[in-house]
Design an enzyme around this catalytic site. Structure first.
Site, PDB file in Angstrom:
ATOM      1  N   GLU A 173     -36.228  -2.757 -18.344  1.00 42.63           N
ATOM      2  CA  GLU A 173     -35.555  -3.372 -17.190  1.00 42.63           C
ATOM      3  C   GLU A 173     -36.003  -4.821 -16.973  1.00 42.63           C
ATOM      4  O   GLU A 173     -35.839  -5.388 -15.895  1.00 42.63           O
ATOM      5  CB  GLU A 173     -35.789  -2.521 -15.939  1.00 42.63           C
ATOM      6  CG  GLU A 173     -35.293  -1.086 -16.086  1.00 42.63           C
ATOM      7  CD  GLU A 173     -33.882  -0.828 -15.543  1.00 42.63           C
ATOM      8  OE1 GLU A 173     -33.495  -1.454 -14.556  1.00 42.63           O
ATOM      9  OE2 GLU A 173     -33.168   0.023 -16.130  1.00 42.63           O
ATOM     10  N   HIS A 246     -38.337  -0.329  -9.595  1.00 42.00           N
ATOM     11  CA  HIS A 246     -38.950  -1.369 -10.429  1.00 42.00           C
ATOM     12  C   HIS A 246     -40.310  -1.703  -9.817  1.00 42.00           C
ATOM     13  O   HIS A 246     -40.462  -1.672  -8.588  1.00 42.00           O
ATOM     14  CB  HIS A 246     -38.117  -2.665 -10.431  1.00 42.00           C
ATOM     15  CG  HIS A 246     -36.790  -2.536 -11.114  1.00 42.00           C
ATOM     16  ND1 HIS A 246     -35.625  -3.049 -10.581  1.00 42.00           N
ATOM     17  CD2 HIS A 246     -36.444  -1.973 -12.293  1.00 42.00           C
ATOM     18  CE1 HIS A 246     -34.623  -2.812 -11.410  1.00 42.00           C
ATOM     19  NE2 HIS A 246     -35.090  -2.153 -12.452  1.00 42.00           N
ATOM     20  N   CYS A 367     -35.588 -10.151  -6.883  1.00 41.01           N
ATOM     21  CA  CYS A 367     -34.649  -9.561  -7.857  1.00 41.01           C
ATOM     22  C   CYS A 367     -33.627 -10.583  -8.320  1.00 41.01           C
ATOM     23  O   CYS A 367     -33.124 -10.509  -9.432  1.00 41.01           O
ATOM     24  CB  CYS A 367     -33.853  -8.422  -7.223  1.00 41.01           C
ATOM     25  SG  CYS A 367     -34.818  -7.024  -6.717  1.00 41.01           S
TER      26      CYS A 367
END
Ligand code: SUG
Length: 445
Positions: A173, A246, A367
């Site tokens: 990711e 995450h 993000c």
């Protein structure tokens, strides 16, 4: 070597909507089916980027991807013109259409893992686009991200890899699970890779672990990192099950400082020791660990305290946390920030930023950006048209106001006119960002 930490923010695409597509991401689940505002979303994101450019940081942008991804539906056997494909896919599965319409490439922290040239054996800046195999909508991103990175970072000094193999063992990711600590950006650093599971371990808790140890190790090898300066840490199961899909939902770091929640890592003391060992001779790491009894993990995840940008601002001797406005609205995080900045620790200031449209899908200020440490020479090689300036900001906000819808309901994704609206926006964007008139798949047909 002098170098800066630049931020490249994902421009939020014209089809931003609340599809409820990310199991394990609490905000995405909670807002499934809500009405979004793509226009507010893109303007919020550009506003955040412009504020940091105005404060003197190097700030770039990354383009949205083509959505809907009609080519993906064709691979699944849907036929006809694009409008017919969307209609027949919708009849078969509205959820599938929501997946191919997601504007998820906005979360640039998941675009790639980046290793600065000071850390790599060939002294090139290495980037591995994330394969994002864990969720359907995000698994569509990797190849297009690779293309975008090639256009934004052209030239020999940049090594843009392809994504890791599209297999669960190598689930990756990107930078959301990677932190680099150092004495100064241009000096050798310690690269911390955080994973949620071993490749062979498919499901060990309630929510999925999206990053594997194997993918972290493969990236460190590809980038030619010194094994002595790499640290591989396991996320705690409790953090993942509390909604930390995450690591950057519970941890952020820059320079010598790591700011993280007590529950972030499976073995917090082991993590400190491993980081100290890897930093030996380079710098003394400073750990700012936030205890559960001051900020419960539930509040940390709802407010996204750790999904802040931790920044060294020009002229400031202590770091600044560029935090979501939700941290000001949550008692425990607001009070923690006030205590922290009143003390004499490494973080001296907190700014609150409104990126609510993205936050409702589980994407905070951190993000939305990909960090890229650039030497002067590398900075000069970046595609200039993608660097934030007064001129680019004026152009992009004008472009967004012209092309973006004010409101979008997930059921609007069935409307065939959204295909053309989205393409017309992206077609103009390639001109503004100097990406070439063949950048998007629809431009090559
Ligand atoms: O992958 N949300 C994203 C949020 C990514 C946040 N990124 C970082 N933490 N670095 C995700 O879960 C929701 C889309 C939807 O439900 O419509 C989504 O994909």
């Amino acid at each position: 070597m002098s170098a800066v930490e630049a931020n490249f923010d994902g421009i939020i695409g014209p089809t931003h909507n609340y599809g409820g597509l990310s199991f394990g991401n609490i905000a995405s689940d909670k807002n499934r089916g809500a009405v979004s505002s793509p226009r507010d979303a893109v303007l919020e994101g550009l506003g955040k980027a412009k504020a940091l450019a105005d404060a003197g940081l190097v700030q770039g942008v990354l383009p949205p991807q083509e959505r809907p991804a009609v080519g993906y539906l064709r691979r699944l056997g849907f036929v006809g013109d694009d409008a017919a494909i969307i209609e027949s896919s919708w009849m078969a599965s509205p959820a599938l259409v929501r997946n191919v319409y997601s504007a998820s490439p906005m979360w640039a922290a998941n675009a790639a893992t980046v290793s600065p040239s000071t850390d790599t054996s060939d002294k090139r800046l290495h980037m591995t686009p994330a394969n994002l195999v864990t969720t359907l909508h995000r698994s569509l991103e990797g190849a297009a991200t690779e293309r975008a990175l090639q256009r934004v970072f052209p030239g020999r000094q940049f090594a843009v890899h392809n994504p890791l193999p599209m297999q669960s063992t190598f689930a990756d990711e990107g930078a959301a699970n990677h932190v680099r600590l150092c004495a100064e950006h241009g000096a050798a650093g310690v690269e911390i890779f955080v994973y949620g599971r071993e490749g062979g371990e498919l499901q060990s808790g309630h929510f999925p672990a999206r990053q594997t140890r194997e993918s972290c190790e493969a990236i460190a090898r590809r980038h030619g990192l010194d094994p002595a300066r790499c640290v591989f840490l396991k996320q705690s199961r409790k953090a993942i099950d509390a909604g930390a899909f995450h690591n950057d939902v519970v941890c952020v770091g820059t320079l010598n400082t790591l700011f993280f929640h007590e529950m972030a890592f499976a073995d917090p003391e082991g993590a400190r020791q491993a980081i100290r060992r890897a930093a030996d001779g380079l710098f003394d790491p400073v750990f700012v660990e936030v205890p559960e009894d001051e900020v419960p993990i539930r509040d940390a995840i709802a407010s996204y305290l750790f999904n802040s940008q931790l920044l060294s601002m020009p002229g400031e001797d202590r770091l600044m946390l560029n935090a979501p406005i939700e941290c000001e609205e949550t008692d425990s995080t607001r009070e923690y920030c006030a205590r922290m900045t009143a003390g004499n620790g490494p973080i001296g200031k907190v700014a609150f930023v409104d990126v609510r449209q993205s936050m409702r899908n589980g994407g905070g200020p951190a993000c939305l950006r990909l960090r890229v440490v650039l030497t002067d020479e590398e900075c000069a090689a970046v595609n200039r048209d993608c660097l934030m300036s007064d001129d680019l900001y004026a152009k992009l906000t004008g472009w967004a106001k012209q092309h973006y819808r004010d409101r979008l309901h997930p059921d609007d994704l069935r409307d065939p006119s959204l295909i053309e609206d989205s393409r017309s926006a992206l077609d103009s964007l390639t001109g503004l960002l100097g990406l070439g008139a063949d950048f998007y798949p629809f431009q090559r047909n």
